[in-house]
Design a protein around this motif. Structure first.
Motif, mmCIF file in Angstrom:
data_model
loop_
_atom_site.group_PDB
_atom_site.id
_atom_site.type_symbol
_atom_site.label_atom_id
_atom_site.label_comp_id
_atom_site.label_asym_id
_atom_site.label_seq_id
_atom_site.Cartn_x
_atom_site.Cartn_y
_atom_site.Cartn_z
ATOM 1 N N SER A 392 0.864 -1.174 0.000
ATOM 2 C CA SER A 392 0.000 0.000 0.000
ATOM 3 C C SER A 392 0.897 1.220 0.000
ATOM 4 O O SER A 392 2.105 1.132 0.095
ATOM 5 C CB SER A 392 -0.918 0.012 1.227
ATOM 6 N N ARG A 393 0.262 2.369 -0.075
ATOM 7 C CA ARG A 393 1.064 3.587 -0.038
ATOM 8 C C ARG A 393 1.646 3.731 1.359
ATOM 9 O O ARG A 393 0.911 3.800 2.327
ATOM 10 C CB ARG A 393 0.200 4.815 -0.361
ATOM 11 N N SER A 394 2.955 3.797 1.448
ATOM 12 C CA SER A 394 3.613 3.885 2.739
ATOM 13 C C SER A 394 3.394 5.272 3.311
ATOM 14 O O SER A 394 3.247 6.260 2.606
ATOM 15 C CB SER A 394 5.100 3.596 2.608
ATOM 16 N N ALA A 395 3.416 5.323 4.656
ATOM 17 C CA ALA A 395 3.285 6.596 5.322
ATOM 18 C C ALA A 395 4.539 7.418 5.105
ATOM 19 O O ALA A 395 5.606 6.889 4.864
ATOM 20 C CB ALA A 395 3.049 6.380 6.812
ATOM 21 N N PRO A 396 4.441 8.738 5.182
ATOM 22 C CA PRO A 396 5.639 9.556 5.021
ATOM 23 C C PRO A 396 6.612 9.315 6.148
ATOM 24 O O PRO A 396 6.234 8.854 7.212
ATOM 25 C CB PRO A 396 5.066 10.992 5.054
ATOM 26 N N PRO A 397 7.920 9.638 5.934
ATOM 27 C CA PRO A 397 8.910 9.408 6.978
ATOM 28 C C PRO A 397 8.524 10.118 8.250
ATOM 29 O O PRO A 397 8.074 11.252 8.251
ATOM 30 C CB PRO A 397 10.192 9.986 6.368
ATOM 31 N N GLY A 398 8.759 9.442 9.369
ATOM 32 C CA GLY A 398 8.407 10.006 10.652
ATOM 33 C C GLY A 398 7.044 9.612 11.127
ATOM 34 O O GLY A 398 6.634 9.961 12.220
ATOM 35 N N ARG A 399 6.272 8.904 10.334
ATOM 36 C CA ARG A 399 4.927 8.532 10.754
ATOM 37 C C ARG A 399 4.653 7.095 10.366
ATOM 38 O O ARG A 399 4.807 6.731 9.214
ATOM 39 C CB ARG A 399 3.908 9.434 10.070
ATOM 40 N N PRO A 400 4.240 6.239 11.308
ATOM 41 C CA PRO A 400 3.939 4.852 10.962
ATOM 42 C C PRO A 400 2.757 4.768 10.024
ATOM 43 O O PRO A 400 1.918 5.659 9.957
ATOM 44 C CB PRO A 400 3.629 4.199 12.320
ATOM 45 N N SER A 401 2.702 3.676 9.258
ATOM 46 C CA SER A 401 1.626 3.514 8.292
ATOM 47 C C SER A 401 0.299 3.232 8.959
ATOM 48 O O SER A 401 -0.741 3.433 8.382
ATOM 49 C CB SER A 401 1.972 2.379 7.327
ATOM 50 N N ASN A 402 0.293 2.762 10.182
ATOM 51 C CA ASN A 402 -0.937 2.523 10.909
ATOM 52 C C ASN A 402 -0.850 3.281 12.222
ATOM 53 O O ASN A 402 -0.345 2.783 13.217
ATOM 54 C CB ASN A 402 -1.143 1.021 11.167
ATOM 55 N N THR A 403 -1.271 4.544 12.235
ATOM 56 C CA THR A 403 -1.056 5.401 13.379
ATOM 57 C C THR A 403 -1.802 4.908 14.602
ATOM 58 O O THR A 403 -1.291 4.930 15.704
ATOM 59 C CB THR A 403 -1.512 6.842 13.038
ATOM 60 N N ARG A 404 -3.027 4.443 14.417
ATOM 61 C CA ARG A 404 -3.794 4.023 15.583
ATOM 62 C C ARG A 404 -3.178 2.827 16.269
ATOM 63 O O ARG A 404 -3.237 2.707 17.472
ATOM 64 C CB ARG A 404 -5.227 3.696 15.167
ATOM 65 N N VAL A 568 17.329 28.191 2.302
ATOM 66 C CA VAL A 568 17.080 28.251 0.864
ATOM 67 C C VAL A 568 16.329 27.005 0.398
ATOM 68 O O VAL A 568 15.465 27.083 -0.480
ATOM 69 C CB VAL A 568 18.411 28.399 0.098
ATOM 70 N N VAL A 569 16.665 25.832 0.959
ATOM 71 C CA VAL A 569 16.000 24.589 0.590
ATOM 72 C C VAL A 569 15.425 23.948 1.838
ATOM 73 O O VAL A 569 15.855 24.221 2.964
ATOM 74 C CB VAL A 569 16.974 23.601 -0.107
ATOM 75 N N THR A 570 14.440 23.099 1.627
ATOM 76 C CA THR A 570 13.840 22.305 2.704
ATOM 77 C C THR A 570 13.799 20.855 2.259
ATOM 78 O O THR A 570 13.629 20.560 1.079
ATOM 79 C CB THR A 570 12.414 22.790 3.030
ATOM 80 N N ARG A 571 13.954 19.956 3.205
ATOM 81 C CA ARG A 571 13.916 18.533 2.901
ATOM 82 C C ARG A 571 12.487 18.027 2.978
ATOM 83 O O ARG A 571 11.758 18.321 3.927
ATOM 84 C CB ARG A 571 14.790 17.744 3.875
ATOM 85 N N GLN A 572 12.105 17.259 1.988
ATOM 86 C CA GLN A 572 10.797 16.635 1.938
ATOM 87 C C GLN A 572 10.982 15.121 1.950
ATOM 88 O O GLN A 572 12.094 14.607 1.902
ATOM 89 C CB GLN A 572 10.045 17.078 0.677
#
Length: 583
Positions: A392-404, A568-572
């Motif tokens: 499935s679409r993975s959660a963004p870095p820093g956040r688990p894919s199943n938050t609950r 000047v730049v930000t990490r995504q």
């Protein structure tokens, strides 16, 4: 090929049925339409992945498709649920996918480039919760023929990291890997087991081909002490040489910080470090005697500015985040599965024991549940559902894919109540009145009931911003769940206000030094070409434009770091981008 096909498929189950129907042994009126559906899945997946489909790519896909059909003939059954026992070796291994609560979200970083792919699933022996027990694990790698100096550094670093509650990741091989794993395991001596971090070994073949055999005792100790042995390959897969290089990408992705203890110029550890640099991980190298070939790899990485010089092995405070207790989430497994020691019932059993030590008034029904969990901890496990290995679409870095399932509620509930959470019903079964009742404390000021605690955690997890968002004045106050007192919700001060954003000065790239100004131009060129802006993409574009100011990946990372400090730049999650302040 399979990753791209799954990205374009409605579900893993639909792809499975299409593969079965497209087998050459089926009639043409069955295999023809199914083959067309698979082709469309592959094309859609490649497009979503950011690549274009060519004739050669389709020919390669058809070759892979033929090999998939051959493998399907070796399966004992074509029914997905009946294959669960076969894939998990009669329930002796875990099989999890990106939608599983114990899936490490860092692996999603491997999808930021169109020629990389995260693993489709993971086979696990041991405790799968170890994978998410630390938000920023540390990886320790090095040569197999390491000397006493490198072995000391790996062992000491791992022991110090595990003593601080961090997860130690390595490859399970001889030499540096074994020293790192043993160091993490030895951190348990004289310490509270609940405060000691775990260790994870990543293998290049199936988990029934773990090696070397001289490390068998090490692997057994990792399992016994709550660690995990993992692989992206199905059981019976032979660990070929090419698979070790692919294994290295998983070690790098799992690690927030990577330490190379000792490496030659042509060492696999340098391959892992290369992956870590591409994934923007912090890479440290241990300097060594310049007259010893075994130290040449680390010395060269430091000289080329591809790694930070490690100054001391007796402390990890400078390279790791703050000390913490391992996050061993109480996960009860999929519905219908039995318990397994260190997997399903053990989390509830452990947390209930911890709650009992902090709170003498444990309800009678929880004591009964604790006893049941202790009995079930020794029973064998049933295999996971087939849906557990559906990507499935993975959660963004820093956040688990199943938050609950992964994050306990952070406020409004005593720690003992948070730890002794029982199995809860799906979130969708909670009503609004239940949620409202869960937020309210008993009027007599006593401990909340078990049901109130359960409902409250579920509600706070499903709406985590409710304690911090600004709302109507009358809604700023609420009852504390365990003290019966009124507390005020504070706004989230981490996000800058609109006035602060407007007050920030604009940045003119023309005022930057020449190399940084050229890096800004390369970022814009990547965006113009519709490329994901990664260090590798920037270096490739720089070479195409014959830019001599940016000769290697180390220079790219150095310039990006300087630009990030200047705003000047930000990490995504998928790379870097220019700040809104840039003109």
């Amino acid at each position: 090929m399979m990753y791209a096909t799954l990205k374009g498929a409605p579900s893993a189950e639909s792809l499975w049925h299409a593969l079965a129907q497209s087998h050459p042994s089926n009639p043409d009126n069955v295999s023809g339409p199914a083959l067309g559906r698979i082709d469309r899945m592959f094309v859609n997946g490649i497009t979503r992945w950011g690549r274009s489909v060519s004739t050669d790519m389709m020919a390669s896909f058809r070759t892979s498709l033929a090999s998939w059909h051959n493998r399907m003939r070796d399966l004992p059954s074509q029914d997905i649920m009946q294959l669960a026992n076969w894939f998990t070796v009669d329930g002796t291994m875990w099989l999890i996918g990106p939608d599983h609560p114990c899936w490490p979200h860092q692996l999603a970083d491997l999808a930021i480039r169109s020629d990389w792919a995260p693993p489709l699933c993971l086979w696990i022996r041991g405790d799968p919760r170890a994978l998410t027990s630390c938000p920023n694990p540390i990886g320790i790698v090095g040569s197999r023929d390491v000397n006493e100096y490198g072995r000391y550094v790996a062992h000491t670093m791992a022991e110090q990291a595990a003593a601080a509650g961090h997860l130690v990741v390595s490859g399970g091989a001889m030499g540096t890997d074994a020293a790192a794993h043993w160091g993490a395991l030895n951190a348990l001596h004289g310490r509270n087991p609940a405060n000691v971090g775990k260790t994870v070994a990543v293998f290049a073949g199936g988990l029934n081909h773990m090696g070397p055999m001289r490390n068998r005792t090490l692997f057994e100790r990792i399992e016994a002490q709550g660690g995990a042995l993992i692989s992206e390959h199905c059981p019976n897969t032979i660990p070929e040489a090419r698979r070790f290089l692919l294994r290295n990408r998983i070690i790098a992705a799992l690690s927030s910080t990577l330490v190379v203890a000792q490496a030659r110029l042509r060492s696999g550890a340098l391959n892992t470090a290369g992956w870590a640099c591409e994934l923007m991980r912090e890479v440290y190298a241990v300097p060594g005697d310049i007259n010893q070939p075994g130290n040449a790899g680390c010395n060269k990485m430091i000289s080329d500015h591809r790694a930070i010089l490690l100054c001391a092995a007796t402390s990890t405070e400078d390279i790791c985040h703050e000390r913490h207790r391992p996050i061993m989430t109480a996960y009860a497994g999929p519905p219908g599965t039995l318990s397994k020691a260190g997997s399903a019932s053990q989390p509830i059993h452990e947390t209930a024991q911890s709650a009992a030590s902090n709170d003498a008034s444990l309800p009678a029904e929880e004591e009964t549940a604790t006893g049941t969990a202790a009995e079930g901890a020794a029973s064998p496990t049933s295999p996971t559902r087939a849906a557990d290995h559906r990507p499935s679409r993975s959660a963004p870095p820093g956040r688990p894919s199943n938050t609950r399932a992964m994050k306990p509620a952070s406020g409004g509930m005593p720690s003992s109540a948070k730890q002794r959470m029982p199995d809860i019903a799906p979130h969708g079964s909670r009503t609004a009145s239940d949620a409202s009742e869960a937020r309210r404390s008993p009027t007599d000021g006593n401990q909340p009931t078990l049901m109130q605690t359960t409902l409250m955690q579920t509600t706070l997890q499903s709406n985590p911003i409710s304690r911090y968002d600004d709302g109507p004045v009358g809604d700023h106050c609420h009852q504390d769940a365990h003290a019966g007192t009124s507390t005020r919700r504070m706004p989230d001060l981490r996000a800058p206000s609109k006035s602060q954003e407007d007050a920030e000065p604009r940045i003119d790239p023309n005022t930057l030094p020449e190399p940084q100004r050229e890096m800004v131009g390369l970022i814009r060129e990547c965006r113009r070409r519709h490329l994901i802006v990664t260090p590798d993409a920037l270096l490739r574009v720089a070479r195409e434009l014959h830019n001599d100011e940016i000769p290697n990946i180390g220079t790219v990372l150095e310039l990006l770091g300087a630009l990030e400090l200047k705003g000047v730049v930000t990490r995504q999650a998928d790379g870097v981008m220019l700040s809104d302040r840039v003109r």
